[in-house]
Motif scaffolding. Structure first.
Motif, PDB file in Angstrom:
ATOM      1  N   ALA A  62       0.831  -1.206   0.000  1.00 42.03           N
ATOM      2  CA  ALA A  62       0.000   0.000   0.000  1.00 42.03           C
ATOM      3  C   ALA A  62       0.869   1.261   0.000  1.00 42.03           C
ATOM      4  N   VAL A  63       1.929   1.259   0.814  1.00 43.88           N
ATOM      5  CA  VAL A  63       2.824   2.420   0.849  1.00 43.88           C
ATOM      6  C   VAL A  63       3.535   2.578  -0.493  1.00 43.88           C
ATOM      7  N   PHE A  64       3.893   1.473  -1.118  1.00 50.12           N
ATOM      8  CA  PHE A  64       4.549   1.536  -2.432  1.00 50.12           C
ATOM      9  C   PHE A  64       3.607   2.148  -3.466  1.00 50.12           C
ATOM     10  N   LEU A  65       2.343   1.762  -3.433  1.00 50.03           N
ATOM     11  CA  LEU A  65       1.367   2.333  -4.362  1.00 50.03           C
ATOM     12  C   LEU A  65       1.204   3.831  -4.125  1.00 50.03           C
ATOM     13  N   LEU A  66       1.257   4.244  -2.867  1.00 54.18           N
ATOM     14  CA  LEU A  66       1.163   5.673  -2.550  1.00 54.18           C
ATOM     15  C   LEU A  66       2.348   6.443  -3.123  1.00 54.18           C
ATOM     16  N   THR A  67       3.535   5.828  -3.088  1.00 53.80           N
ATOM     17  CA  THR A  67       4.701   6.499  -3.666  1.00 53.80           C
ATOM     18  C   THR A  67       4.561   6.643  -5.178  1.00 53.80           C
ATOM     19  N   LEU A  68       3.918   5.669  -5.814  1.00 54.16           N
ATOM     20  CA  LEU A  68       3.688   5.774  -7.253  1.00 54.16           C
ATOM     21  C   LEU A  68       2.689   6.879  -7.575  1.00 54.16           C
ATOM     22  N   ILE A  69       1.709   7.054  -6.673  1.00 48.27           N
ATOM     23  CA  ILE A  69       0.664   8.057  -6.914  1.00 48.27           C
ATOM     24  C   ILE A  69       1.149   9.463  -6.556  1.00 48.27           C
ATOM     25  N   LEU A  70       1.816   9.588  -5.402  1.00 47.46           N
ATOM     26  CA  LEU A  70       2.206  10.909  -4.906  1.00 47.46           C
ATOM     27  C   LEU A  70       3.595  11.336  -5.354  1.00 47.46           C
ATOM     28  N   GLY A  71       4.378  10.372  -5.859  1.00 48.90           N
ATOM     29  CA  GLY A  71       5.691  10.715  -6.383  1.00 48.90           C
ATOM     30  C   GLY A  71       6.762  10.847  -5.311  1.00 48.90           C
ATOM     31  N   ASP A  72       7.860  11.514  -5.682  1.00 51.50           N
ATOM     32  CA  ASP A  72       9.031  11.625  -4.813  1.00 51.50           C
ATOM     33  C   ASP A  72       8.766  12.436  -3.550  1.00 51.50           C
ATOM     34  N   GLN A  73       7.741  13.226  -3.564  1.00 46.20           N
ATOM     35  CA  GLN A  73       7.431  14.056  -2.385  1.00 46.20           C
ATOM     36  C   GLN A  73       7.241  13.180  -1.148  1.00 46.20           C
ATOM     37  N   LEU A  74       6.504  12.071  -1.291  1.00 46.67           N
ATOM     38  CA  LEU A  74       6.277  11.167  -0.156  1.00 46.67           C
ATOM     39  C   LEU A  74       7.567  10.459   0.231  1.00 46.67           C
ATOM     40  N   VAL A  75       8.341  10.058  -0.751  1.00 51.06           N
ATOM     41  CA  VAL A  75       9.612   9.384  -0.472  1.00 51.06           C
ATOM     42  C   VAL A  75      10.524  10.284   0.341  1.00 51.06           C
ATOM     43  N   HIS A  76      10.601  11.546  -0.046  1.00 53.05           N
ATOM     44  CA  HIS A  76      11.483  12.476   0.663  1.00 53.05           C
ATOM     45  C   HIS A  76      10.983  12.758   2.076  1.00 53.05           C
ATOM     46  N   ARG A  77       9.687  12.611   2.308  1.00 48.70           N
ATOM     47  CA  ARG A  77       9.134  12.850   3.638  1.00 48.70           C
ATOM     48  C   ARG A  77       9.312  11.664   4.583  1.00 48.70           C
ATOM     49  N   LEU A  78       9.401  10.456   4.043  1.00 47.16           N
ATOM     50  CA  LEU A  78       9.397   9.252   4.877  1.00 47.16           C
ATOM     51  C   LEU A  78      10.733   8.530   4.958  1.00 47.16           C
ATOM     52  N   THR A  79      11.650   8.798   4.036  1.00 42.46           N
ATOM     53  CA  THR A  79      12.908   8.059   4.017  1.00 42.46           C
ATOM     54  C   THR A  79      13.756   8.395   5.242  1.00 42.46           C
ATOM     55  N   LEU A  80      14.658   7.495   5.587  1.00 40.25           N
ATOM     56  CA  LEU A  80      15.536   7.706   6.747  1.00 40.25           C
ATOM     57  C   LEU A  80      16.749   8.525   6.331  1.00 40.25           C
ATOM     58  N   ILE A  81      16.905   9.676   6.940  1.00 41.69           N
ATOM     59  CA  ILE A  81      18.073  10.509   6.713  1.00 41.69           C
ATOM     60  C   ILE A  81      18.386  11.225   8.020  1.00 41.69           C
ATOM     61  N   GLY A  82      19.679  11.334   8.329  1.00 42.02           N
ATOM     62  CA  GLY A  82      20.066  11.936   9.595  1.00 42.02           C
ATOM     63  C   GLY A  82      19.772  13.425   9.651  1.00 42.02           C
ATOM     64  N   GLY A  83      20.164  14.123   8.602  1.00 40.40           N
ATOM     65  CA  GLY A  83      19.929  15.558   8.556  1.00 40.40           C
ATOM     66  C   GLY A  83      20.683  16.166   7.403  1.00 40.40           C
ATOM     67  N   ALA A  84      19.970  16.707   6.432  1.00 41.57           N
ATOM     68  CA  ALA A  84      20.608  17.302   5.259  1.00 41.57           C
ATOM     69  C   ALA A  84      19.619  18.205   4.557  1.00 41.57           C
ATOM     70  N   TYR A  85      20.156  19.083   3.722  1.00 44.56           N
ATOM     71  CA  TYR A  85      19.284  19.960   2.939  1.00 44.56           C
ATOM     72  C   TYR A  85      18.703  19.164   1.786  1.00 44.56           C
ATOM     73  N   ASP A  86      17.378  19.165   1.689  1.00 40.53           N
ATOM     74  CA  ASP A  86      16.686  18.434   0.643  1.00 40.53           C
ATOM     75  C   ASP A  86      16.214  19.416  -0.424  1.00 40.53           C
ATOM     76  N   PRO A  87      16.829  19.373  -1.604  1.00 38.08           N
ATOM     77  CA  PRO A  87      16.417  20.313  -2.653  1.00 38.08           C
ATOM     78  C   PRO A  87      14.985  20.094  -3.122  1.00 38.08           C
ATOM     79  N   GLN A  88      14.497  18.858  -2.987  1.00 44.21           N
ATOM     80  CA  GLN A  88      13.120  18.577  -3.398  1.00 44.21           C
ATOM     81  C   GLN A  88      12.126  19.289  -2.486  1.00 44.21           C
ATOM     82  N   LEU A  89      12.426  19.240  -1.172  1.00 42.64           N
ATOM     83  CA  LEU A  89      11.546  19.896  -0.193  1.00 42.64           C
ATOM     84  C   LEU A  89      11.984  21.322   0.126  1.00 42.64           C
ATOM     85  N   ARG A  90      13.196  21.683  -0.338  1.00 47.03           N
ATOM     86  CA  ARG A  90      13.753  23.010  -0.089  1.00 47.03           C
ATOM     87  C   ARG A  90      13.814  23.320   1.396  1.00 47.03           C
ATOM     88  N   ASP A  91      14.325  22.331   2.131  1.00 47.26           N
ATOM     89  CA  ASP A  91      14.384  22.491   3.584  1.00 47.26           C
ATOM     90  C   ASP A  91      15.427  21.531   4.144  1.00 47.26           C
TER      91      ASP A  91
END
Length: 300
Positions: free
Chosen positions: A97-126
């Motif tokens: 279900a989460v995979f289908l959501l990533t296909l529908i919502l695109g990279d925006q969801l991936v960038h919000r949920l992926t594990l990252i310690g802390g970095a500037y995300d150009p996709q989210l501009r934050d």
């Protein structure tokens, strides 16, 4: 014992009945409807048709239980369920279900949920991440997140192969705890080593936890370990050879899964079993929490 017609007769043993396979001193005319082994009245468990032995009920081969008797238990002390793969099915469905959501919502969801310690995300501009913005949820959401079809396919295939037998042997609650804590431990080790810049996603940490638990369980049941060890070795080689794979999640999940499973299947029977199993899960989880907190303090 039965004899062929015309054979020698034994006045004392002519009418001797089979003996219960669990109580050799007891004669019985009852047999398990599943495995057909002789069982005495103490061992027989009522089923929809006839009676079944404790082993067939315990391993999920049967579903009945005697009125007033305690519910049959799995090897680890969990309740025997009519559907021994229910949690496995739910986990596969949730990942899909989460995979289908990533296909529908695109990279925006991936960038919000992926594990990252802390970095500037150009996709989210934050600036995002666990340490950067206190986004602790990423340690869990990343375990259910996949971006490539081949990634989720192989993870779900292994989850299905390994999850069913483990869920049947441990019980639903214990199996779910094993999966979630192993996945979290994989995220914790990834966060410790790969943070803050490198991202990570996928159920591999939890799946490798199932690998470690399977080895422990099969060794406890004295089964042939070679097939699962070969499969694990192949996957570990791929882990360290193929580019772009977060080996930290695999190793963290593997170690956590093996430790949790050892505490579950080797816990003493009786009243101490549940506390020992709970303490094992809690200890592994607290170690992972300590890793996360320590790394966050170092980064901030």
């Amino acid at each position: 014992m039965d004899q062929e017609p015309g054979g020698p007769q034994n006045p004392q043993g002519a009418h001797e009945l089979p003996r219960c396979y669990r109580h050799a001193e007891r004669e019985t005319g009852i047999r398990c409807t599943r495995c057909e082994r002789p069982i005495c009245t103490e061992c027989m468990i009522s089923a929809s048709v006839g009676f079944q032995c404790p082993e067939c009920v315990r391993t999920g081969s049967g579903t009945g239980h005697a009125p007033g008797a305690s519910m049959p238990r799995t090897l680890a002390g969990g309740a025997v369920a009519s559907d021994p793969r229910l949690v496995t099915k739910v986990l596969v469905g949730l990942n899909a279900a989460v995979f289908l959501l990533t296909l529908i919502l695109g990279d925006q969801l991936v960038h919000r949920l992926t594990l990252i310690g802390g970095a500037y995300d150009p996709q989210l501009r934050d600036v995002v991440g666990v340490a950067a913005d206190g986004e602790w949820y990423r340690l869990v959401t990343s375990v259910f997140l996949h971006q490539e079809i081949w990634h989720i396919f192989f993870n779900m295939l292994l989850l299905w192969w390994l999850g069913g037998p483990l869920e049947q042997a441990l019980g639903r609650v214990r199996f779910l705890a094993l999966y979630l804590v192993s996945g979290f431990a994989g995220s914790a080790l990834t966060y410790l080593i790969a943070a803050p810049q490198q991202g990570s996603l996928g159920a591999s940490g939890a799946v490798y936890g199932l690998f470690g638990a399977t080895v422990v369980l099969m060794r406890r049941m004295r089964q042939d370990l070679r097939p699962v060890v070969v499969l694990l070795a192949i996957n570990l080689v791929i882990t360290f050879v193929a580019p772009g794979i977060a080996w930290e999640a695999h190793v963290g999940g593997l170690v956590a899964g093996a430790a949790i499973a050892y505490g579950m299947v080797h816990a003493p029977s009786g009243r101490k079993r549940v506390p020992v199993q709970f303490a094992t899960c809690a200890l592994v989880f607290l170690v992972a929490i300590g890793v996360v907190v320590g790394r966050t303090m170092a980064l901030t």
